[in-house]
Design a protein around this motif. Sequence first.
Motif, mmCIF file in Angstrom:
data_model
loop_
_atom_site.group_PDB
_atom_site.id
_atom_site.type_symbol
_atom_site.label_atom_id
_atom_site.label_comp_id
_atom_site.label_asym_id
_atom_site.label_seq_id
_atom_site.Cartn_x
_atom_site.Cartn_y
_atom_site.Cartn_z
ATOM 1 N N THR A 1 0.831 -1.194 0.000
ATOM 2 C CA THR A 1 0.000 0.000 0.000
ATOM 3 C C THR A 1 0.871 1.252 0.000
ATOM 4 N N LEU A 2 1.868 1.256 0.893
ATOM 5 C CA LEU A 2 2.744 2.422 1.000
ATOM 6 C C LEU A 2 3.526 2.636 -0.299
ATOM 7 N N ALA A 3 4.070 1.553 -0.855
ATOM 8 C CA ALA A 3 4.896 1.671 -2.064
ATOM 9 C C ALA A 3 4.064 2.168 -3.232
ATOM 10 N N THR A 4 2.832 1.669 -3.357
ATOM 11 C CA THR A 4 2.002 2.111 -4.471
ATOM 12 C C THR A 4 1.602 3.568 -4.310
ATOM 13 N N LEU A 5 1.355 3.987 -3.055
ATOM 14 C CA LEU A 5 1.060 5.412 -2.817
ATOM 15 C C LEU A 5 2.213 6.273 -3.322
ATOM 16 N N VAL A 6 3.439 5.911 -2.947
ATOM 17 C CA VAL A 6 4.599 6.712 -3.337
ATOM 18 C C VAL A 6 4.838 6.642 -4.844
ATOM 19 N N THR A 7 4.774 5.421 -5.411
ATOM 20 C CA THR A 7 5.095 5.309 -6.844
ATOM 21 C C THR A 7 4.019 5.945 -7.721
ATOM 22 N N SER A 8 2.745 5.927 -7.282
ATOM 23 C CA SER A 8 1.740 6.545 -8.143
ATOM 24 C C SER A 8 1.871 8.067 -8.118
ATOM 25 N N LEU A 9 2.402 8.620 -7.008
ATOM 26 C CA LEU A 9 2.723 10.048 -7.008
ATOM 27 C C LEU A 9 3.934 10.309 -7.907
ATOM 28 N N LEU A 10 4.911 9.411 -7.816
ATOM 29 C CA LEU A 10 6.126 9.553 -8.622
ATOM 30 C C LEU A 10 5.821 9.490 -10.114
ATOM 31 N N GLN A 11 4.806 8.695 -10.458
ATOM 32 C CA GLN A 11 4.431 8.552 -11.861
ATOM 33 C C GLN A 11 4.065 9.909 -12.481
ATOM 34 N N TYR A 12 3.439 10.799 -11.659
ATOM 35 C CA TYR A 12 3.093 12.130 -12.172
ATOM 36 C C TYR A 12 4.349 12.876 -12.635
ATOM 37 N N ILE A 13 5.411 12.761 -11.835
ATOM 38 C CA ILE A 13 6.668 13.442 -12.195
ATOM 39 C C ILE A 13 7.232 12.830 -13.470
ATOM 40 N N LEU A 14 7.250 11.483 -13.540
ATOM 41 C CA LEU A 14 7.798 10.811 -14.724
ATOM 42 C C LEU A 14 7.034 11.230 -15.976
ATOM 43 N N VAL A 15 5.696 11.287 -15.863
ATOM 44 C CA VAL A 15 4.892 11.636 -17.038
ATOM 45 C C VAL A 15 5.125 13.079 -17.432
ATOM 46 N N SER A 16 5.168 13.987 -16.422
ATOM 47 C CA SER A 16 5.261 15.405 -16.774
ATOM 48 C C SER A 16 6.630 15.745 -17.351
ATOM 49 N N TRP A 17 7.675 14.974 -16.979
ATOM 50 C CA TRP A 17 8.990 15.206 -17.593
ATOM 51 C C TRP A 17 9.222 14.326 -18.815
ATOM 52 N N ASN A 18 8.211 13.511 -19.143
ATOM 53 C CA ASN A 18 8.292 12.649 -20.318
ATOM 54 C C ASN A 18 9.457 11.654 -20.232
ATOM 55 N N ILE A 19 9.640 11.053 -19.075
ATOM 56 C CA ILE A 19 10.727 10.071 -18.923
ATOM 57 C C ILE A 19 10.163 8.758 -18.381
ATOM 58 N N THR A 20 8.996 8.346 -18.895
ATOM 59 C CA THR A 20 8.376 7.132 -18.359
ATOM 60 C C THR A 20 9.212 5.876 -18.616
ATOM 61 N N PHE A 21 10.154 5.922 -19.552
ATOM 62 C CA PHE A 21 10.976 4.729 -19.768
ATOM 63 C C PHE A 21 11.882 4.452 -18.569
#
Lengths: 203, 190
Positions: B49-69
């Motif tokens: 639960t904790l890890a998914t909370l953190v990584t789903s927030l992190l995903q926003y940063i990855l998407v907005s900087w266009n570095i999802t790879f």
Amino acid sequence: MNRYWKEFSKGLIHNNPVFVILLGMCPTLATTTNALNGFSMGLATMAVLVGSNLTISLIRKLIPDTIRIPAFIVVIATFVTTIQRVMEAWAPPAINESLGIFIPLIVVNCIILGRAEAFASKNTPLLSVLDGLGMGLGFTFALTLLGSLREILGNGTLFGFRFLPTDFSMLTFILAPGGFLVLGLIIAVLQKLNSKKDTGVSA
Amino acid sequence: MTYLLLIIGAVLVNNVVLTQFLGICPFLGVSKRLETSFGMAAAVLFVMTLATLVTSLLQYILVSWNITFLQTITFILVIASLVQMVEIVMKKIAPPLYQALGIFLPLITTNCAVLGVAILSTQKFSSVLESVVYAAATALGFGLALVLFSGLREQSELYDIPKPMRGAPLALITAGLLSLAFMGFSGLVR
């Protein structure tokens, strides 16, 4: 020369990562719905394993002992990302589709971290590459065997070639339970063969 | 209602171990005793639960900087360091809890279910709340499968089993039968 052959061949049968050490169970069960998927997954894992073994062995004297696990994970994750990008570009879309999430999950495959910790961090680059090739081939062999059996039983085909009538197919073997059952039976057969060999030697 | 369907789907229909093949290693490894499997289930619930909370927030940063790879490499590092941090904090703040879950925490870093759920939830859901509910439900499904399985294994140790079938083969075939039983839930939620 003997030493090199020993490090290469130990992963093939005798210390097979899947059948004997029982490592990397998740991709083993999940991606072996047919022979080709199992084979592709084995090759992708082998590529990561050889690359990470070589790199870790080259930099093994530079990594401080206390942070070695995070360092290994970074090296492995780099190779996994590379393979992921290569496969997105060149592998057939059907294979990418069916392997799906298990390509990024190579990063947590215990075989790779296990070989890094147990072998590559202590041995020379050439030996580590051979170890990676052997273990990788053993893994590929196991996945292809499991995939072939499940494809034959579940679909009546092998690598897409049909040689049993469609009436024969038992869909369960392609679905989740079949993976557990077929792997369990393979290991049981191997244990039976091994126990025979052992008693033969002692008697 | 959507969340209820999401939970039923993740716990029963698409059970993480028995139909998606994630987290097989701890499933086979710590299921010999019922007590340890409860401990493992609780630790996975907490970390997932904790890890998914953190990584789903992190995903926003990855998407907005266009570095999802870079998803794989960032997620595994975040999860690994999160587990270490949780271990240290728990040791200091809640020693009884650490006593109960402590030994399972390092094992969870290489539990592919945690990374798998973090990656799957970024593909399936867009909101953080949905991702976290999905992660918690998946962890409950993991716990359910683990506890059922270890109950079966404790019983099967009492029986006289043919020698080649002992150990791993029996465990795998038991898991196969359990998985067959869970197939009965398919179709419950689309």
